[in-house]
Structure formats: structure tokens, C-alpha cells
Design an enzyme around this catalytic site. Structure first.
Site, mmCIF file in Angstrom:
data_model
loop_
_atom_site.group_PDB
_atom_site.id
_atom_site.type_symbol
_atom_site.label_atom_id
_atom_site.label_comp_id
_atom_site.label_asym_id
_atom_site.label_seq_id
_atom_site.Cartn_x
_atom_site.Cartn_y
_atom_site.Cartn_z
ATOM 1 N N ASP A 1 0.858 -1.197 0.000
ATOM 2 C CA ASP A 1 0.000 0.000 0.000
ATOM 3 C C ASP A 1 0.890 1.241 0.000
ATOM 4 O OD1 ASP A 1 -2.109 1.696 0.153
ATOM 5 O OD2 ASP A 1 -2.778 1.083 2.149
ATOM 6 N N LYS B 1 0.696 3.715 -2.323
ATOM 7 C CA LYS B 1 -0.022 4.869 -2.890
ATOM 8 C C LYS B 1 0.880 5.649 -3.838
ATOM 9 C CE LYS B 1 -3.244 5.202 0.991
ATOM 10 N NZ LYS B 1 -2.835 4.135 1.904
ATOM 11 N N ASP C 1 3.901 9.828 -7.945
ATOM 12 C CA ASP C 1 4.945 10.732 -8.430
ATOM 13 C C ASP C 1 4.920 10.737 -9.961
ATOM 14 O OD1 ASP C 1 7.101 12.442 -8.361
ATOM 15 O OD2 ASP C 1 8.502 11.027 -7.469
ATOM 16 N N THR D 1 9.950 7.704 -11.774
ATOM 17 C CA THR D 1 10.182 7.288 -10.381
ATOM 18 C C THR D 1 9.106 6.282 -9.960
ATOM 19 O OG1 THR D 1 8.913 9.023 -9.296
ATOM 20 C CG2 THR D 1 11.188 9.559 -9.820
ATOM 21 N N ARG E 1 -6.090 -2.291 12.446
ATOM 22 C CA ARG E 1 -5.939 -2.242 13.913
ATOM 23 C C ARG E 1 -6.993 -3.048 14.664
ATOM 24 N NH1 ARG E 1 -6.142 4.029 13.913
ATOM 25 N NH2 ARG E 1 -7.559 3.401 12.247
HETATM 26 P P1 XMP Z 1 -7.417 0.318 10.011
HETATM 27 O O1 XMP Z 1 -6.494 0.119 11.167
HETATM 28 O O2 XMP Z 1 -8.193 1.587 10.107
HETATM 29 O O3 XMP Z 1 -6.387 0.442 8.774
HETATM 30 O O4 XMP Z 1 -8.269 -0.877 9.734
HETATM 31 C C1 XMP Z 1 -6.767 0.697 7.455
HETATM 32 C C2 XMP Z 1 -5.640 0.331 6.530
HETATM 33 O O5 XMP Z 1 -6.003 0.586 5.179
HETATM 34 C C3 XMP Z 1 -5.071 1.473 4.558
HETATM 35 N N1 XMP Z 1 -5.782 2.334 3.621
HETATM 36 C C4 XMP Z 1 -6.670 3.172 3.885
HETATM 37 N N2 XMP Z 1 -7.135 3.414 5.071
HETATM 38 N N3 XMP Z 1 -8.611 4.900 4.080
HETATM 39 C C5 XMP Z 1 -8.080 4.285 5.160
HETATM 40 O O6 XMP Z 1 -8.540 4.512 6.272
HETATM 41 C C6 XMP Z 1 -8.202 4.683 2.855
HETATM 42 O O7 XMP Z 1 -8.722 5.224 1.909
HETATM 43 C C7 XMP Z 1 -7.159 3.771 2.761
HETATM 44 N N4 XMP Z 1 -6.498 3.292 1.748
HETATM 45 C C8 XMP Z 1 -5.658 2.389 2.293
HETATM 46 C C9 XMP Z 1 -4.381 2.193 5.698
HETATM 47 O O8 XMP Z 1 -3.127 2.636 5.307
HETATM 48 C C10 XMP Z 1 -4.350 1.101 6.746
HETATM 49 O O9 XMP Z 1 -3.283 0.230 6.471
#
Ligand code: XMP
Length: 251
Positions: free
Chosen positions: A77, A79, A82, A86, A224
Site C-alpha cells: 500500500d 499509494k 509521483d 520514479t 488495527r
Molecule cells: P485500520 O487500522 O483503520 O487500517 O483498519 C486501514 C488500513 O487501510 C489502509 N488504507 C486506507 N485506510 N482509508 C483508510 O482509512 C483509505 O482510503 C485507505 N487506503 C488504504 C491504511 O493505510 C491502513 O493500512
């Protein structure tokens, strides 16, 4: 991803996220969570917050090897955001170390933006998952703004344009926050079955499993809620079972 979801009878992508802390403990924690939860997952997703402290070709490689042993595809992930040359180099390193897909931000556009990433990915049977509408509160400031699209009269939502680009660019996934189930349904009408929807934001951010799945999310990204749980395996199983009870035999 589809094969993995069918084989594992799960559409849960574990976001292997941990808060800032002791770097020496991170690898042990990450391996322990994967060992405990792998049977309830269809994939694992890793962020730079783990790649930076562990090192791409060091600790992270060990986690990727373990994910492969458990039959789990791995998403980086990162994202990607750029200019083309790169972006391409970044993607090459992630694919070389063993990731199956990367995430990318469509704001940078196609020409000299994401085109080289899609080309290098698809040449190597890897995936590119586009951000279409993020799950956090500020998402409306970018993905939700009303813009003048060249091909349309009047103003259109930015995320609708990105959803169309996901189809046009042959993206392997579209990220739409589980916190916005109406937007999942709206975007589903645009991408139909051509681009699967990945929804983060379940649990701690307030997204509800049932609303996201019923609106059309194909995969749920959960971090989490599982990684910080007292009993990650029990929580992962509960999340998986809740989704499966909604989907019935359709998974
Ligand atoms: P949690 O702990 O909130 O983590 O379940 C979400 C995971 O998804 C990735 N991620 C996003 N998180 N909105 C988010 O809240 C998004 O649009 C999004 N895109 C990816 C985030 O980095 C984490 O790993």
C-alpha cells in the site's frame, strides 16, 4: 485475489499495521500475527510504516516469504504518487521483492504518471489498485470535490471520474472507504464487476461490515481492529465469519 478468497473462504485483507515503537519487536510481532490469523485471511497488505523500519529486502522479505507459504497474496500500500519514471522504479522494487500488487493514486494521471506502473505490473502478472475514495474525513476535499470533466457537461465528482479511469486503465482494484457505503454503491454502478472494490475503514474508523458488503465491497481491508486486538485470531475469525454470514454461498 479471487482464487485466494475462494480457497480461503475469506475476503479479509489484513493490514499489517503497528504503531510507532521498538523496531526490533516489529518483525516478531508481524510474524506472530500472520501465524495466528492467516487461516481467516485472503491476503495481507503492508504499508511503508512497516517497510521503512524493517527494510524492503531484509525484514519485509521474511514476511513476504511467510505470506507466500500461507498462500496469501501481498499488497504494497505505497499509494504511488509521483512522475512516471520514479513511479516505475518504485513499482519494480516492490514487485522484485515479492509483492503481488501495489496501490496508486490516480490524481497523478496516466501519461508520464501511472501508465508505466500499469505496464510494468501487467507485463509481470502483477496488480495495480487505485484509490477512488478514501475512508478518512478529509477525503471529500480531494476525492469528493466537484470538477469539470472534459467529456461531461457541468460538474462531476472527482471520485466518479476516478472510478471510470479504474475501468478504462484496467485497474485490478479500486479502494473505496467502508466509512462511505453509499459511495461504494455509487462506484459499484460505474465499475460493475470489472474492477473489484477494496474497502478499508472497518471497525476503529467506524465502517460497518454489513453496510460495506451489502453496498458492493468485494474485499475488506482490516488493520488495527485485528492487529491491536487482545486475541487477533479470535477477532479475525469473527470478522471473517460475519462477512461470510452476509455473503452466504456467494464467496
Ligand atoms: P485500520 O487500522 O483503520 O487500517 O483498519 C486501514 C488500513 O487501510 C489502509 N488504507 C486506507 N485506510 N482509508 C483508510 O482509512 C483509505 O482510503 C485507505 N487506503 C488504504 C491504511 O493505510 C491502513 O493500512
Amino acid at each position: 485475489m479471487e482464487n485466494s478468497a475462494k480457497n480461503k473462504k475469506s475476503n479479509i485483507v489484513l493490514a499489517l499495521d503497528f504503531p510507532y515503537g521498538n523496531r526490533n519487536e516489529l518483525l516478531i510481532k508481524a510474524i506472530k500475527i500472520l501465524d495466528e490469523t492467516h487461516e481467516f485471511l485472503c491476503a495481507v497488505k503492508i504499508n511503508r510504516q512497516l517497510a521503512l523500519p524493517l527494510g524492503l529486502f531484509n525484514g519485509l522479505k521474511k514476511i513476504l516469504r511467510l505470506a507466500k507459504d500461507y498462500g496469501l497474496p501481498a499488497i504494497m500500500d505505497c499509494k504511488i504518487n509521483d512522475v512516471g519514471h520514479t513511479n516505475e522504479t518504485i513499482a519494480k522494487y516492490y514487485f522484485e521483492v515479492g509483492f503481488d500488487a501495489v496501490t496508486a493514486n490516480p490524481f497523478v494521471g496516466w501519461k508520464e504518471g501511472l501508465k508505466p506502473v500499469f505496464e510494468i505490473a501487467h507485463k509481470n502478472s502483477k496488480g495495480v489498485i487505485l484509490l477512488v475514495y478514501m475512508s478518512h474525513k478529509g477525503a471529500n476535499e480531494g476525492y469528493g470535490q466537484m470538477v469539470k470533466a472534459p467529456e461531461a457537461e457541468g460538474l462531476v465528482s472527482q471520485y466518479q471520474i476516478f472510478a471510470r479511469k479504474a475501468v478504462e486503465w484496467n485497474a485490478d482494484g479500486a479502494v473505496v472507504g467502508a466509512t462511505y457505503s453509499k459511495k461504494i454503491a455509487e462506484i459499484k454502478k460505474i465499475v460493475k464487476d470489472k474492477v473489484p472494490i477494496y474497502s478499508p475503514g472497518i471497525g476503529i474508523q467506524g465502517g460497518k461490515i454489513e453496510e460495506a458488503v451489502k453496498a458492493g465491497a468485494n474485499f475488506l481491508i482490516v488493520g488495527r481492529t485485528i492487529t491491536l486486538a487482545k486475541n487477533p485470531a479470535k477477532t479475525a475469525k469473527e470478522v471473517r465469519d460475519t462477512v461470510n454470514s452476509i455473503l452466504g454461498d456467494t464467496l
